[in-house]
Structure formats: C-alpha cells, structure tokens
Design a protein around this motif. Structure first.
Motif, PDB file in Angstrom:
ATOM      1  N   ASP A  93       0.804  -1.219   0.000  1.00  0.00           N
ATOM      2  CA  ASP A  93       0.000   0.000   0.000  1.00  0.00           C
ATOM      3  C   ASP A  93       0.841   1.275   0.000  1.00  0.00           C
ATOM      4  OD1 ASP A  93      -2.495  -1.357   0.063  1.00  0.00           O
ATOM      5  OD2 ASP A  93      -2.229  -1.739   2.203  1.00  0.00           O
ATOM      6  N   ILE A  94       2.147   1.146  -0.191  1.00  0.00           N
ATOM      7  CA  ILE A  94       2.997   2.331  -0.296  1.00  0.00           C
ATOM      8  C   ILE A  94       2.798   2.953  -1.678  1.00  0.00           C
ATOM      9  CG2 ILE A  94       5.347   3.228  -0.250  1.00  0.00           C
ATOM     10  CD1 ILE A  94       4.419   2.137   2.431  1.00  0.00           C
ATOM     11  N   PRO A  95       2.348   4.210  -1.768  1.00  0.00           N
ATOM     12  CA  PRO A  95       2.189   4.835  -3.080  1.00  0.00           C
ATOM     13  C   PRO A  95       3.528   4.903  -3.812  1.00  0.00           C
ATOM     14  CG  PRO A  95       1.054   6.108  -1.385  1.00  0.00           C
ATOM     15  CD  PRO A  95       1.890   5.087  -0.668  1.00  0.00           C
ATOM     16  N   PHE A  96       3.495   4.672  -5.104  1.00  0.00           N
ATOM     17  CA  PHE A  96       4.725   4.656  -5.891  1.00  0.00           C
ATOM     18  C   PHE A  96       5.473   5.977  -5.792  1.00  0.00           C
ATOM     19  CE2 PHE A  96       7.025   5.195  -9.968  1.00  0.00           C
ATOM     20  CZ  PHE A  96       7.900   4.134  -9.839  1.00  0.00           C
ATOM     21  N   ASP A  97       4.739   7.090  -5.715  1.00  0.00           N
ATOM     22  CA  ASP A  97       5.421   8.383  -5.690  1.00  0.00           C
ATOM     23  C   ASP A  97       6.145   8.637  -4.376  1.00  0.00           C
ATOM     24  OD1 ASP A  97       3.295   8.920  -3.996  1.00  0.00           O
ATOM     25  OD2 ASP A  97       2.427  10.513  -5.233  1.00  0.00           O
ATOM     26  N   ARG A  98       5.928   7.793  -3.370  1.00  0.00           N
ATOM     27  CA  ARG A  98       6.682   7.917  -2.113  1.00  0.00           C
ATOM     28  C   ARG A  98       8.038   7.216  -2.195  1.00  0.00           C
ATOM     29  NH1 ARG A  98       4.308  11.192   2.191  1.00  0.00           N
ATOM     30  NH2 ARG A  98       2.365  11.852   1.170  1.00  0.00           N
ATOM     31  N   LEU A  99       8.301   6.550  -3.303  1.00  0.00           N
ATOM     32  CA  LEU A  99       9.534   5.787  -3.466  1.00  0.00           C
ATOM     33  C   LEU A  99      10.475   6.390  -4.498  1.00  0.00           C
ATOM     34  CD1 LEU A  99       7.945   2.222  -3.381  1.00  0.00           C
ATOM     35  CD2 LEU A  99       9.419   3.228  -1.616  1.00  0.00           C
ATOM     36  N   ASN A 100      10.151   7.559  -4.994  1.00  0.00           N
ATOM     37  CA  ASN A 100      11.035   8.198  -5.969  1.00  0.00           C
ATOM     38  C   ASN A 100      10.796   9.699  -5.962  1.00  0.00           C
ATOM     39  OD1 ASN A 100       9.134   8.989  -8.396  1.00  0.00           O
ATOM     40  ND2 ASN A 100       8.494   6.951  -7.741  1.00  0.00           N
ATOM     41  N   GLY A 101      11.734  10.421  -6.556  1.00  0.00           N
ATOM     42  CA  GLY A 101      11.558  11.858  -6.661  1.00  0.00           C
ATOM     43  C   GLY A 101      12.819  12.623  -6.339  1.00  0.00           C
ATOM     44  N   PRO A 102      12.697  13.950  -6.264  1.00  0.00           N
ATOM     45  CA  PRO A 102      13.864  14.797  -6.031  1.00  0.00           C
ATOM     46  C   PRO A 102      14.333  14.726  -4.582  1.00  0.00           C
ATOM     47  CG  PRO A 102      11.876  16.126  -6.074  1.00  0.00           C
ATOM     48  CD  PRO A 102      11.461  14.739  -6.446  1.00  0.00           C
ATOM     49  N   GLY A 103      15.588  15.096  -4.383  1.00  0.00           N
ATOM     50  CA  GLY A 103      16.128  15.114  -3.030  1.00  0.00           C
ATOM     51  C   GLY A 103      17.532  15.656  -2.995  1.00  0.00           C
ATOM     52  N   VAL A 104      18.170  15.489  -1.838  1.00  0.00           N
ATOM     53  CA  VAL A 104      19.529  15.983  -1.636  1.00  0.00           C
ATOM     54  C   VAL A 104      20.344  14.931  -0.893  1.00  0.00           C
ATOM     55  CG1 VAL A 104      18.823  18.404  -1.611  1.00  0.00           C
ATOM     56  CG2 VAL A 104      18.912  17.136   0.536  1.00  0.00           C
ATOM     57  N   VAL A 105      21.660  15.022  -1.044  1.00  0.00           N
ATOM     58  CA  VAL A 105      22.593  14.180  -0.293  1.00  0.00           C
ATOM     59  C   VAL A 105      23.416  15.091   0.607  1.00  0.00           C
ATOM     60  CG1 VAL A 105      24.503  12.547  -0.411  1.00  0.00           C
ATOM     61  CG2 VAL A 105      22.695  12.472  -2.145  1.00  0.00           C
ATOM     62  N   TRP A 106      23.365  14.837   1.899  1.00  0.00           N
ATOM     63  CA  TRP A 106      24.108  15.640   2.862  1.00  0.00           C
ATOM     64  C   TRP A 106      25.318  14.878   3.367  1.00  0.00           C
ATOM     65  CZ3 TRP A 106      19.866  18.035   6.548  1.00  0.00           C
ATOM     66  CH2 TRP A 106      19.244  19.103   5.878  1.00  0.00           C
ATOM     67  N   ARG A 107      26.482  15.498   3.248  1.00  0.00           N
ATOM     68  CA  ARG A 107      27.712  14.909   3.757  1.00  0.00           C
ATOM     69  C   ARG A 107      27.919  15.321   5.211  1.00  0.00           C
ATOM     70  NH1 ARG A 107      31.012  11.008   4.661  1.00  0.00           N
ATOM     71  NH2 ARG A 107      33.182  11.581   4.910  1.00  0.00           N
ATOM     72  N   MET A 108      28.165  14.339   6.078  1.00  0.00           N
ATOM     73  CA  MET A 108      28.436  14.590   7.486  1.00  0.00           C
ATOM     74  C   MET A 108      29.631  13.731   7.897  1.00  0.00           C
ATOM     75  SD  MET A 108      24.529  14.500   8.946  1.00  0.00           S
ATOM     76  CE  MET A 108      24.839  15.764  10.174  1.00  0.00           C
ATOM     77  N   SER A 109      30.281  14.108   8.998  1.00  0.00           N
ATOM     78  CA  SER A 109      31.436  13.348   9.481  1.00  0.00           C
ATOM     79  C   SER A 109      31.280  13.052  10.970  1.00  0.00           C
ATOM     80  CB  SER A 109      32.730  14.118   9.213  1.00  0.00           C
ATOM     81  OG  SER A 109      32.913  14.347   7.827  1.00  0.00           O
TER      82      SER A 109
END
Length: 245
Positions: A93-109
């Motif tokens: 029941d997970i909508p397909f649009d909840r599994l793809n799309g725009p985003g960001v990658v944050w680098r942390m240490s």
C-alpha cells in the motif's frame, strides 16, 4: 521484552501532505546505491543471512530457477509504517510516488556512536525543500561488514522531529538504523526516531551506499522496493543521479 508492545500497534497519523514536485533535468548517469543480495550479505545478529539455492539447474534441467529466502530488513531496504504501526500501511500500500523523486545528499562526518542533533543538520546544504528525499552520507558505508559498522551514528529525537517539520518524503542512511545504536539503548527503548518518521508516512531506507559522489548536490532518487503483501519492509534496488537544482 517490549514493555509497550500492547499499545504500540496504534499511532499511524496518515501520509504527511507533500507538494507535487519533479526532479530537474538530469546532469549525469544513474548511480547504484544498494548492496547486492547474497549469502555473504552482513546482517544484524537477530537476522539470518539470505539464502540462495537452485531449484532447477542447467544442463540437468532446461532452465535455471533460483529460490531466495531473506529477511526484508537485510541489506539495502525500505521500512514501511507497518514496521512499528499495526494500523499503518504495509508495503503493497505504499504509493509509488513515495519511493522516488527529487532530493539531496548531505555529507556529514560524525564520530562513532555520535547522536546527530538539529544543530548539525541545520549546517548541511543544499537546503531541504518540502517533498525532498534526504540521504545522509556519513562515510559509514565504508565500514559495512566490519565490526565497527555497529558503532554507527544515529539521530536524536529532536532531529527526527525537525526533519518531519520540513516534510521530507524519506530519510535514507548509510548505516543500520537512524535510532540509537544497539549497545547504548536504555531499558524500555522504543525506537523513537522510527516512530516519529513512520507515523507520518516518512519512509526510512537503511544500508545505503555509493552516494558519496553525489554529496552536497540535488539528485533524483528511485527506490525499487518490492510491493510485498503485508510486509513491514522490502529489499530495494536504489539508484540516483545528479539533477539541476
């Protein structure tokens, strides 16, 4: 034993409203962000490793047929709200649009066992936008399969609430869980980070890898998680590519 198990099955708040957004034009090829599934796949001690066997095998048979048995939380996978809420949706029941799309990658240490707080998240760039998928690149993927992997960072409850307020679509991390590491959990521990995010339909991906090259950039994600009926999670093949902001 879980002291709150009798009442913890309820609490699903529904899908957090998100804007209808699409990723910008692609700037590069798709990058693999998931681990291959094999009998050697490192797993939490409470899980058995995947098993693969040939039910039919050439040349004795006219074709090959492989049987796979695995825990849905082994390797790169996505948690559904059903993981902690019996009244929440399972994976089919997970909508397909909840599994793809725009985003960001944050680098942390972060340091081993470090609990990442709001102040650390506020320093990261690019800035989060509502509906973004957020992937954390902490460098912990390099420890996968090593004993030191179990000393991974985690998020504070305040950090999880901060992310929920910003209406992210999914949190993806390159370690085992965004909740406190196993050996530091107090008695009665109740996985508050998972509960804060999943109760609002903010999905969680664990054991991500290969996204260091995308850190600090806007990306498009695709999480190819299986729609397993009744499941609290699903193994996923995850890819991402750089896009215009």
């Amino acid at each position: 034993m879980c002291e709150n198990c009798a009442t913890s099955g309820a609490g699903w708040l529904g899908w957090i409203p998100l804007p209808d957004r699409s990723a910008g034009p692609a700037l590069g090829p798709w990058t693999e962000l998931s681990y291959p599934v094999s009998p050697d796949l490192p797993c939490a001690s409470i899980f058995t490793r995947p098993s693969l066997s040939l039910l039919r095998e050439m040349p004795k048979d006219p074709f090959n047929v492989t049987e796979l048995r695995m825990v849905v939380h082994a390797g790169t996978h996505v948690d559904s709200p059903r993981h902690y809420y019996l009244d929440g949706p399972a994976f089919e029941d997970i909508p397909f649009d909840r599994l793809n799309g725009p985003g960001v990658v944050w680098r942390m240490s972060p340091k081993p066992n470090e609990v990442i707080g709001v102040a650390s998240l506020e320093k990261c760039r690019p800035e989060l936008r509502p509906g973004d998928i957020l992937a954390l690149d902490t460098g912990w993927a390099a420890r996968f399969g090593d004993d030191s992997y179990d000393w991974h960072p985690s998020l504070s409850l305040e950090a999880a609430a901060w992310l929920a307020e910003r209406r992210i679509k999914m949190l993806a991390c390159d370690f085992a869980t965004p909740d406190l590491v196993y050996h530091l959990r107090p008695a009665g521990f109740n996985w508050p980070v998972h509960r804060t995010l999943l109760s609002r339909g903010i999905l969680i991906c664990e054991h991500l890898r290969g996204h260091a090259a995308l850190a600090g950039r806007h990306v498009e994600f695709m999480f190819g998680a299986l729609p397993i009926s009744g499941a609290d999670g699903a193994p996923a093949r995850v890819v991402a590519r750089l896009v215009e902001s």
